[in-house]
Design a protein around this motif. Structure first.
Motif, PDB file in Angstrom:
ATOM      1  N   ILE A 252       0.832  -1.205   0.000  1.00 49.97           N
ATOM      2  CA  ILE A 252       0.000   0.000   0.000  1.00 49.97           C
ATOM      3  C   ILE A 252       0.864   1.251   0.000  1.00 49.97           C
ATOM      4  N   THR A 253       1.988   1.202   0.709  1.00 53.38           N
ATOM      5  CA  THR A 253       2.900   2.343   0.710  1.00 53.38           C
ATOM      6  C   THR A 253       3.415   2.622  -0.688  1.00 53.38           C
ATOM      7  N   ARG A 254       3.714   1.576  -1.427  1.00 57.04           N
ATOM      8  CA  ARG A 254       4.164   1.753  -2.812  1.00 57.04           C
ATOM      9  C   ARG A 254       3.069   2.376  -3.673  1.00 57.04           C
ATOM     10  N   ALA A 255       1.826   2.023  -3.389  1.00 63.29           N
ATOM     11  CA  ALA A 255       0.711   2.519  -4.199  1.00 63.29           C
ATOM     12  C   ALA A 255       0.316   3.945  -3.841  1.00 63.29           C
ATOM     13  N   LEU A 256       0.325   4.279  -2.541  1.00 61.59           N
ATOM     14  CA  LEU A 256      -0.193   5.566  -2.090  1.00 61.59           C
ATOM     15  C   LEU A 256       0.874   6.503  -1.563  1.00 61.59           C
ATOM     16  N   GLY A 257       2.029   5.956  -1.185  1.00 59.84           N
ATOM     17  CA  GLY A 257       3.011   6.755  -0.480  1.00 59.84           C
ATOM     18  C   GLY A 257       2.757   6.684   1.015  1.00 59.84           C
ATOM     19  N   THR A 258       3.679   7.209   1.784  1.00 60.36           N
ATOM     20  CA  THR A 258       3.613   7.145   3.243  1.00 60.36           C
ATOM     21  C   THR A 258       2.588   8.091   3.877  1.00 60.36           C
ATOM     22  N   PRO A 259       2.322   9.277   3.320  1.00 60.34           N
ATOM     23  CA  PRO A 259       1.587  10.304   4.079  1.00 60.34           C
ATOM     24  C   PRO A 259       0.129  10.018   4.391  1.00 60.34           C
ATOM     25  N   THR A 260      -0.487   9.009   3.793  1.00 63.91           N
ATOM     26  CA  THR A 260      -1.903   8.774   4.059  1.00 63.91           C
ATOM     27  C   THR A 260      -2.165   7.439   4.749  1.00 63.91           C
ATOM     28  N   ILE A 261      -1.162   6.869   5.387  1.00 67.98           N
ATOM     29  CA  ILE A 261      -1.319   5.611   6.114  1.00 67.98           C
ATOM     30  C   ILE A 261      -1.234   5.898   7.608  1.00 67.98           C
ATOM     31  N   VAL A 262      -2.212   5.400   8.365  1.00 65.39           N
ATOM     32  CA  VAL A 262      -2.231   5.607   9.811  1.00 65.39           C
ATOM     33  C   VAL A 262      -2.355   4.264  10.514  1.00 65.39           C
ATOM     34  N   GLN A 263      -1.861   4.227  11.743  1.00 63.32           N
ATOM     35  CA  GLN A 263      -1.914   2.996  12.516  1.00 63.32           C
ATOM     36  C   GLN A 263      -3.313   2.764  13.089  1.00 63.32           C
ATOM     37  N   GLY A 264      -3.826   1.567  12.861  1.00 66.47           N
ATOM     38  CA  GLY A 264      -5.036   1.095  13.516  1.00 66.47           C
ATOM     39  C   GLY A 264      -4.850  -0.372  13.817  1.00 66.47           C
ATOM     40  N   SER A 265      -5.391  -0.845  14.933  1.00 65.61           N
ATOM     41  CA  SER A 265      -5.130  -2.235  15.325  1.00 65.61           C
ATOM     42  C   SER A 265      -6.357  -3.132  15.293  1.00 65.61           C
ATOM     43  N   ASP A 266      -7.557  -2.571  15.480  1.00 67.02           N
ATOM     44  CA  ASP A 266      -8.783  -3.353  15.626  1.00 67.02           C
ATOM     45  C   ASP A 266      -8.804  -4.164  16.918  1.00 67.02           C
ATOM     46  N   ARG A 267      -8.005  -3.785  17.889  1.00 66.05           N
ATOM     47  CA  ARG A 267      -8.030  -4.467  19.184  1.00 66.05           C
ATOM     48  C   ARG A 267      -9.441  -4.415  19.752  1.00 66.05           C
ATOM     49  N   PRO A 268      -9.989  -5.506  20.322  1.00 64.77           N
ATOM     50  CA  PRO A 268      -9.328  -6.743  20.743  1.00 64.77           C
ATOM     51  C   PRO A 268      -9.332  -7.856  19.694  1.00 64.77           C
ATOM     52  N   TYR A 269      -9.765  -7.543  18.469  1.00 66.33           N
ATOM     53  CA  TYR A 269      -9.877  -8.596  17.454  1.00 66.33           C
ATOM     54  C   TYR A 269      -8.569  -8.850  16.736  1.00 66.33           C
ATOM     55  N   ALA A 270      -7.610  -7.970  16.900  1.00 70.82           N
ATOM     56  CA  ALA A 270      -6.262  -8.157  16.376  1.00 70.82           C
ATOM     57  C   ALA A 270      -5.323  -7.363  17.260  1.00 70.82           C
ATOM     58  N   PRO A 272      -1.896  -4.919  17.981  1.00 69.90           N
ATOM     59  CA  PRO A 272      -1.100  -3.903  17.297  1.00 69.90           C
ATOM     60  C   PRO A 272       0.162  -4.519  16.717  1.00 69.90           C
ATOM     61  N   PRO A 273       0.743  -3.903  15.697  1.00 67.47           N
ATOM     62  CA  PRO A 273       1.972  -4.444  15.101  1.00 67.47           C
ATOM     63  C   PRO A 273       3.110  -4.457  16.105  1.00 67.47           C
ATOM     64  N   GLN A 274       3.903  -5.497  16.051  1.00 70.38           N
ATOM     65  CA  GLN A 274       5.039  -5.613  16.954  1.00 70.38           C
ATOM     66  C   GLN A 274       6.204  -4.747  16.509  1.00 70.38           C
ATOM     67  N   THR A 275       6.233  -4.413  15.217  1.00 76.28           N
ATOM     68  CA  THR A 275       7.315  -3.586  14.679  1.00 76.28           C
ATOM     69  C   THR A 275       6.748  -2.244  14.258  1.00 76.28           C
ATOM     70  N   PRO A 276       7.021  -1.169  14.979  1.00 78.72           N
ATOM     71  CA  PRO A 276       6.544   0.149  14.563  1.00 78.72           C
ATOM     72  C   PRO A 276       7.012   0.474  13.149  1.00 78.72           C
ATOM     73  N   GLY A 277       6.110   0.956  12.326  1.00 78.99           N
ATOM     74  CA  GLY A 277       6.481   1.250  10.948  1.00 78.99           C
ATOM     75  C   GLY A 277       6.515   0.024  10.073  1.00 78.99           C
ATOM     76  N   PHE A 278       6.139  -1.154  10.624  1.00 80.98           N
ATOM     77  CA  PHE A 278       6.037  -2.388   9.853  1.00 80.98           C
ATOM     78  C   PHE A 278       7.343  -2.709   9.133  1.00 80.98           C
TER      79      PHE A 278
END
Length: 301
Positions: A252-270, A272-278
């Protein structure tokens, strides 16, 4: 300079009681959830323990975690007389959640009530969440236009979240999350470009679960839509990362670039990422968790 998770779920006592007061879907029988489109689901009470969840958020390094109504329940699609007790219960408790929680407001989409929605927003909510299947075509955008006008007038963002699944009772339990939810988000992404953005040019919007990976279809879109497809960049259309990992986020970063991606986890159903910035580096972690959520929520760099 705070880390933000724009997508979590937390059922408060009043909302649980309102669900238990019902006898038709959506309703809770003890902790067993019944909805119109999915098999019965055993809810974990610990997942909705406010103190425990606040501790988790702090452990994740979050300065703000935004709670959203669980749109797959179908609350927003109920007739207003049925939806209002659930919506009132959700908003009354969500507005009083302790730090680091904030929340998205919610609104009925079967019977549009801008006055009620304005009252909810007056309580200090971050913006408004609407179900994706209410924003999948021209008719949906015409029906919900007063709500989107309200957001644009108040300089508040829209969060598009999967709505109820079609009947999946005879399918595996993971089916709704993998098929109807993704299809809804894919449709909502393209419907917004086609019907939403022309009418609401200043509206900031965030699509859950990377918009169902719809931005990855840019090449096919270009082949079919021609010049229309070249208007791919929209600095006010964000996607959040819930339930996806490094491969999808990098694509998605390749398709849109970095500026429009935000962190969301959907907790408690998933989780959060273990690596910040994936794994894309410190600059990506800063963008996804701090800079981009700030622009989404405030409109300010």
């Amino acid at each position: 300079m705070i880390n933000v998770d724009v997508h979590q779920h937390l059922w408060t006592d009043s909302f649980v009681a309102a669900l238990r007061a019902r006898t038709e879907p959506p309703f809770l029988d003890g902790w067993t959830l019944h909805t119109a489109g999915e098999p019965p689901y055993e809810v974990s009470p610990a997942d909705h323990d406010t103190a425990r969840r606040a501790e988790q958020a702090v452990a994740d390094g979050l300065g703000r975690a935004l709670i959203s109504l669980s749109s797959p329940l179908g609350v927003e699609w109920l007739p207003s007389a049925e939806a209002r007790p659930l919506l009132d219960a959700y908003h009354e408790d969500a507005a009083e959640l302790p730090r680091p929680f904030g929340a998205w407001a919610a609104a009925g989409v079967r019977d549009i009530d801008t006055e009620a929605t304005a009252g909810y927003l007056d309580l200090g909510f971050a913006g408004l969440q609407l179900p994706a299947n209410a924003l999948a075509d021209a008719a949906g955008y015409a029906r919900c236009a007063p709500l989107l006008d309200l957001l644009q007038d108040r300089n508040l963002p829209l969060f598009v979240h999967p709505g109820p699944a079609a009947d999946a009772s005879l399918r595996p339990g993971w089916w709704p999350a993998m098929v109807p939810y993704v299809q809804q988000m894919h449709a909502a992404w393209f419907a917004f470009r086609t019907f939403g953005r022309p009418r609401h040019p200043q509206l900031r919007v965030c699509f859950a679960l990377l918009a169902g990976l719809a931005p990855l279809h840019g090449e096919r879109f270009a082949a079919r839509a021609g010049a229309v497809a070249h208007r791919q960049t929209d600095p006010n259309a964000f996607v959040e990362t819930s339930s996806y990992g490094p491969r999808a986020v990098e694509a998605i970063t390749r398709a849109l670039g970095t500026p429009t991606i935000v962190q969301g986890s959907d907790r408690p159903y998933a989780d959060p990422p273990q690596t910040p910035g994936f794994g894309l580096g410190g600059a990506a972690a800063y963008a996804f968790r701090i800079a981009n959520p700030r622009r989404l929520l405030t409109g300010k760099a």
